[in-house]
Design a protein around this motif. Structure first.
Motif, PDB file in Angstrom:
ATOM      1  N   ASP A  23      -8.274  -2.487   2.703  1.00 54.48           N
ATOM      2  CA  ASP A  23      -7.836  -1.378   2.658  1.00 54.48           C
ATOM      3  C   ASP A  23      -6.825  -1.351   4.256  1.00 54.48           C
ATOM      4  O   ASP A  23      -6.711  -1.744   4.724  1.00 54.48           O
ATOM      5  N   GLN A  24      -6.298  -0.170   3.868  1.00 57.34           N
ATOM      6  CA  GLN A  24      -5.424   0.778   5.241  1.00 57.34           C
ATOM      7  C   GLN A  24      -5.925   1.768   5.407  1.00 57.34           C
ATOM      8  O   GLN A  24      -5.394   3.158   6.157  1.00 57.34           O
ATOM      9  N   GLY A  25      -7.210   1.352   5.734  1.00 57.47           N
ATOM     10  CA  GLY A  25      -7.781   3.066   6.391  1.00 57.47           C
ATOM     11  C   GLY A  25      -9.065   3.286   4.948  1.00 57.47           C
ATOM     12  O   GLY A  25      -8.591   2.850   3.728  1.00 57.47           O
ATOM     13  N   LYS A  26      -9.608   4.458   5.647  1.00 62.01           N
ATOM     14  CA  LYS A  26     -10.235   4.973   3.961  1.00 62.01           C
ATOM     15  C   LYS A  26      -9.262   5.678   3.108  1.00 62.01           C
ATOM     16  O   LYS A  26      -8.707   6.409   3.302  1.00 62.01           O
ATOM     17  N   ASN A  27      -9.562   5.141   1.588  1.00 63.11           N
ATOM     18  CA  ASN A  27      -9.676   5.945   0.297  1.00 63.11           C
ATOM     19  C   ASN A  27      -7.485   5.472   0.328  1.00 63.11           C
ATOM     20  O   ASN A  27      -6.508   5.998  -0.636  1.00 63.11           O
ATOM     21  N   ASN A  30      -3.493  -4.227   6.047  1.00 62.82           N
ATOM     22  CA  ASN A  30      -4.493  -4.266   5.493  1.00 62.82           C
ATOM     23  C   ASN A  30      -6.030  -4.556   6.916  1.00 62.82           C
ATOM     24  O   ASN A  30      -5.590  -5.297   7.641  1.00 62.82           O
ATOM     25  N   HIS A  31      -6.700  -3.670   6.971  1.00 58.59           N
ATOM     26  CA  HIS A  31      -7.673  -3.517   7.859  1.00 58.59           C
ATOM     27  C   HIS A  31      -9.180  -4.933   7.319  1.00 58.59           C
ATOM     28  O   HIS A  31      -9.905  -4.493   8.034  1.00 58.59           O
ATOM     29  N   ASP A  32      -9.260  -4.405   6.034  1.00 58.45           N
ATOM     30  CA  ASP A  32     -10.515  -5.261   5.716  1.00 58.45           C
ATOM     31  C   ASP A  32     -10.211  -6.935   5.746  1.00 58.45           C
ATOM     32  O   ASP A  32      -9.968  -7.732   4.479  1.00 58.45           O
ATOM     33  N   HIS A  77       0.820  -1.779  -0.290  1.00 53.68           N
ATOM     34  CA  HIS A  77       0.049  -0.357   0.233  1.00 53.68           C
ATOM     35  C   HIS A  77       0.535   0.893   0.543  1.00 53.68           C
ATOM     36  O   HIS A  77       1.946   0.805   0.377  1.00 53.68           O
TER      37      HIS A  77
END
Length: 305
Positions: free
Chosen positions: A173-177, A198-200, A107
């Motif tokens: 994702d690693q947070g929004k956007n 990754n957060h998801d 990312h």
């Protein structure tokens, strides 16, 4: 013993300049010796069939060497100071670009991305694997889907062959956007899973349709048991021979309260101290250290190199 010097808060405005400079010299010297050791050992090391050697460079930056390919992951110019000094030199970027066959980025956060290395890789015709198009703010160079730049901005449940390395990815994702890929890489027959912050967690389900990982890299602060547990649930996963490399401890550009010590890694019940959780063999690596995984004979090399 590294936790104490890494948690000295030299970023406070009240820190005397002499103390700040002493800290920077010590940390930068350690970081430079670490990557110089990695460069030297990657060049000198011969890896046999069914083996993979992994070197920890800094944060989540690793070098993976198989019998035929060298893969670089999540390199960063860090550690840096508030005035953007760094232990890295252009000669170092040139050297890593020379030994690496491809660079994989999970990312676009700065502690996982090195635009100097990206530029040196492209100069040599070496491929980049990215989760999104990226622009270097210092040079305005844009890295988008062109020849030699692979933007994996959607899930690939079937592997993409890039320079002889098979790569599966699941875009989280690693947070929004902030797109963040979960990767599974087959490097000369040894498979490496990397969650890259990754957060998801729903994306981990994609691993069920993939071959099992032999080596797992994950940031321990990021609900690590979810990722390791998902890898462990894949059909054919061998808990006895698989290796887990804890990662993202002591990122020095984070504040002290979010620097994630080695002590936390071992004692936090949400990390390696999770009660009753079945871990693969855990090999914590300081900067510059390495481990060899051997799946050729159905076993791992139980040693640090």
């Amino acid at each position: 013993f590294l936790d104490y010097p890494f948690h000295v808060d030299n970023y406070r405005p009240s820190t005397p300049p002499a103390e700040r400079e002493a800290f920077e010299r010590a940390v930068f010297g350690y970081a430079r010796r670490a990557y110089e050791r990695v460069l030297r050992e990657v060049k000198e090391t011969t890896v046999g069939e069914g083996q993979l050697r992994a070197w920890h460079v800094y944060n989540m930056a690793y070098v993976f060497k198989g019998p035929r390919h060298v893969v670089l992951v999540d390199f960063t110019p860090r550690p840096v100071t508030p005035v953007e000094r760094t232990p890295w030199t252009d000669a170092a970027w040139q050297a890593f670009a020379e030994i690496g066959d491809l660079l994989v980025i999970t990312h676009p956060h700065r502690d996982h991305t090195s635009f100097p290395l990206m530029a040196r890789m492209r100069e040599r015709g070496k491929p980049l694997v990215l989760p999104c198009a990226m622009r270097d703010p210092a040079t305005s160079n844009v890295y988008a889907a062109t020849s030699g730049v692979y933007v994996l901005d959607r899930d690939h449940a079937e592997p993409v062959n890039i320079a002889g390395v098979k790569i599966w990815n699941f875009l989280g994702d690693q947070g929004k956007n902030v797109p963040c890929n979960v990767y599974l890489m087959d490097i000369d027959g040894v498979r490496v899973a990397d969650n890259g912050d990754n957060h998801d967690r729903s994306k981990y389900a994609g691993l069920k349709g993939c071959p099992p990982a032999d080596l797992i890299v994950a940031s321990t602060w990021n609900r690590v048991t979810d990722f390791v547990g998902s890898c462990r649930a894949v059909a054919g996963f061998n808990l006895k021979t698989a290796v887990f490399l804890p990662s993202h401890e002591n990122e020095l550009s984070h504040g002290v309260d979010h620097r994630e010590s080695y002590l936390e890694m071992y004692t936090d019940p949400k990390r390696l101290a999770a009660p009753g959780f079945l871990w693969p063999t855990v090999k914590p690596l300081a900067w510059g250290e390495s481990v060899t995984v051997d799946v050729g004979n159905g076993r791992q090399c139980d040693r640090l190199d």
